[in-house]
Design an enzyme around this catalytic site. Structure first.
Site, PDB file in Angstrom:
ATOM      1  N   TYR A 150       0.930 -50.190 -21.086  1.00 29.81           N
ATOM      2  CA  TYR A 150       1.038 -49.537 -22.393  1.00 29.81           C
ATOM      3  C   TYR A 150       2.052 -48.392 -22.350  1.00 29.81           C
ATOM      4  O   TYR A 150       2.928 -48.282 -23.224  1.00 29.81           O
ATOM      5  CB  TYR A 150      -0.331 -49.016 -22.815  1.00 29.81           C
ATOM      6  CG  TYR A 150      -0.347 -48.345 -24.158  1.00 29.81           C
ATOM      7  CD1 TYR A 150      -0.282 -49.091 -25.325  1.00 29.81           C
ATOM      8  CD2 TYR A 150      -0.445 -46.954 -24.269  1.00 29.81           C
ATOM      9  CE1 TYR A 150      -0.309 -48.481 -26.570  1.00 29.81           C
ATOM     10  CE2 TYR A 150      -0.472 -46.340 -25.513  1.00 29.81           C
ATOM     11  CZ  TYR A 150      -0.400 -47.098 -26.656  1.00 29.81           C
ATOM     12  OH  TYR A 150      -0.421 -46.485 -27.885  1.00 29.81           O
ATOM     13  N   LYS A 154       5.671 -47.967 -24.385  1.00 30.32           N
ATOM     14  CA  LYS A 154       5.897 -46.891 -25.340  1.00 30.32           C
ATOM     15  C   LYS A 154       7.061 -45.993 -24.924  1.00 30.32           C
ATOM     16  O   LYS A 154       7.779 -45.456 -25.779  1.00 30.32           O
ATOM     17  CB  LYS A 154       4.614 -46.075 -25.525  1.00 30.32           C
ATOM     18  CG  LYS A 154       3.498 -46.854 -26.204  1.00 30.32           C
ATOM     19  CD  LYS A 154       3.933 -47.400 -27.567  1.00 30.32           C
ATOM     20  CE  LYS A 154       2.810 -48.088 -28.307  1.00 30.32           C
ATOM     21  NZ  LYS A 154       3.214 -48.579 -29.648  1.00 30.32           N
TER      22      LYS A 154
END
Length: 255
Positions: A150, A154
């Protein structure tokens, strides 16, 4: 809230629009008088339940599917704003993370971001105007154990926004990212560890408040509506000289 006349008659694309920040942003734009919304989400039926008063076109589909964007590009006649928000959250330490989970995260959070951004920029380039906001995360700025896939996706989203801003400035298009910290959305309810926390603290709101008190200097998480308004600011003419930046809205987590 921005002047309604600023958004009147204009068209905006919002991905991940069925819930959370995406849904709040769609409602914010609707309240500001947007002319038309193009809404994309895997949960197609939920798009009809947003309670919007403006004209909107709901599209059900996976943002990582090139065919979805090929179809939209063929039919897209105008685009003034794009809020590229679709994403998924995954957890797992690197030594325990399987390649399938890694690839799924990258497919949605990064491939989907690239494909939707490319479609938006192609449409805006023709008009020589537009504004785009990519939803990143404080996880792309501050490292935390167990968030490798994740966080990497990002961090890449933030850099993608900067590169896009450098490329799009010459045809009058602004591109920015926003990096929220904790936000009160349904994403918490899908986490296996959250239910015991709710039980421990005697309710969902109480559990989130306890988490926020421990995790943020300000002692609170944001609401989806607050983040939507910040996205709206980046889209608006008030931010006319802002491009290539990442607005960190994390309650001080990254300090």
């Amino acid at each position: 809230m921005q002047s309604q006349s600023e958004f009147s008659g204009r068209t905006a694309l919002v991905t991940g629009a069925a819930s959370g920040i995406g849904a709040a942003t769609a409602r914010w734009l609707d309240a500001c008088g947007i002319g038309e919304l193009i809404l994309v989400d895997l949960d197609r039926p939920a798009l009809d339940q947003l309670g919007l008063s403006c004209k909107f076109r709901p599209l059900g589909g996976d943002v990582s599917d090139p065919a979805l964007w090929k179809l939209l590009e063929r039919e897209l006649t105008r685009l003034d704003y794009a809020v590229l928000n679709a994403g998924i959250a995954t957890n797992g330490e690197i030594t325990e993370l399987d390649i399938a989970s890694w690839r799924k995260t990258m497919a949605v959070n990064l491939d989907g971001m690239f494909l939707s951004l490319r479609t938006a920029l192609r449409a805006m380039k023709k008009a020589s105007s537009g504004a785009v906001v990519l939803t990143a995360s404080v996880s792309g700025i501050k490292a935390a154990a167990g968030t490798a896939a994740y966080s990497a996706s990002k961090a890449a989203t933030i850099q993608l926004a900067k590169v896009a801003a450098a490329e799009a400035a010459k045809y009058g298009v602004r591109v920015n990212a926003i990096a929220p910290g904790g936000v009160d959305t349904g994403i918490w309810d899908r986490a296996e560890w959250f239910a015991p926390l709710v039980e421990q603290h005697g309710g969902r709101a109480e559990a989130l408040a306890a988490m926020a008190k421990d995790a943020t200097p300000l002692g609170r998480f944001a609401s989806a509506d607050e983040v939507a308004a910040q996205i709206g600011f980046l889209l608006s003419d008030v931010a006319a000289t802002i491009t290539g930046t990442c607005l960190v809205s994390d309650g001080g987590v990254s300090l």
